[in-house]
Design a protein around this motif. Structure first.
Motif: not given
Length: 270
Positions: A15-16, A19-20, A51, A129
């Protein structure tokens, strides 16, 4: 370890940014609640970020990864080194060495955020993302006692970017026995002077289930296959017997193929 695959086939036929940051925060909380987790001082551990990139987005993913590396180089990002591997199923692994579990809570990208500015920084991670729907993190530890590299244990196998990953899944009741069997296989390799080298990793925090991972480097698929055939002949019946005994201890076996991508890695300037 081409012999690994042969035994497996035999067994079958019979997510962007937010999120990280949130993930990092949750990891920190978990670490506080699990004081018994530790990393061996004698073996190097690695934080793996995986990923699972969509087939149609792999070119985009690689471009944004290169743009990110360019930004890290431009702004001279310190204390942040990683290498990258691509598995044939489209999964990209960002591999970062860590000294201890506390390293997971360090925000090494903060200086980059400050120098780039929030808008540009978030734009890069937004592009990342858009390339995948699933990603995650876990830790593996390189086990020097079980690895076989007689010329010195190293991850830098220059000219050998092809990789074969052999996952040896095991239940807790068989874990110690499997470790001992891998050591016996290593000893046989050493006695025979085998030219097929391997590194053994052990699963750690963030993984479901336990496994040992044998990683083999080669120039390409053809070189790997040739070396595997030669190694199987060299080990002979003694090798077949050890591998058969090892497979009897496994809960599951799988192998993956891929390559290291030096162009997608980053090493901070000293």
């Amino acid at each position: 370890m081409k012999i690994l695959k042969k035994f497996h086939e035999h067994l079958n036929n019979s997510s962007d940014v937010s999120k990280t940051l949130k993930t990092t925060f949750l990891l920190a909380i978990i670490l506080l609640l699990t004081p018994m987790i530790s990393i061996s001082q004698n073996n190097q551990s690695f934080w793996i970020h995986a990923d699972q990139v969509k087939p149609s987005k792999q070119a985009d993913y690689e471009q944004v990864a290169k743009d990110f590396i360019e930004a890290c180089t431009k702004y001279n990002l310190k204390d942040s080194d990683w290498s990258t591997a691509r598995i044939d199923d489209g999964t990209y692994l960002t591999i970062t060495p860590i000294s201890n579990m506390a390293d997971l809570d360090k925000n090494t990208l903060a200086p980059l955020f400050e120098k780039m500015g929030e808008e540009k920084f978030r734009s890069i991670f937004k592009r990342f993302n858009e390339c995948y729907d699933k990603h995650g993190d876990y830790i593996v530890t390189l086990n020097s006692d079980l690895s076989y590299m007689p010329n010195g244990l190293t991850l830098n196998t220059e000219g050998q970017n092809y990789r074969k990953w052999h996952f040896l899944y095991v239940t807790p009741s068989n874990s110690q026995a499997l470790r001992e069997k891998i050591k016996a296989i290593k000893d046989l390799y050493a006695k025979k002077g085998a030219k097929e080298y391997f590194r053994i990793y052990h699963s750690g925090f963030g993984t479901m289930g336990e496994y040992y991972l044998a990683v083999i480097s080669a120039k390409d698929e053809q070189s790997y296959a040739k070396l595997g055939d030669e190694n199987e002949a060299l080990l002979g019946d003694e090798g077949k017997k050890l591998f058969a005994e090892m497979f009897s201890l496994l809960d599951k076996y799988e192998s993956k193929t891929g390559v290291m991508r030096p162009d997608l890695g980053y090493t901070a300037k000293q």
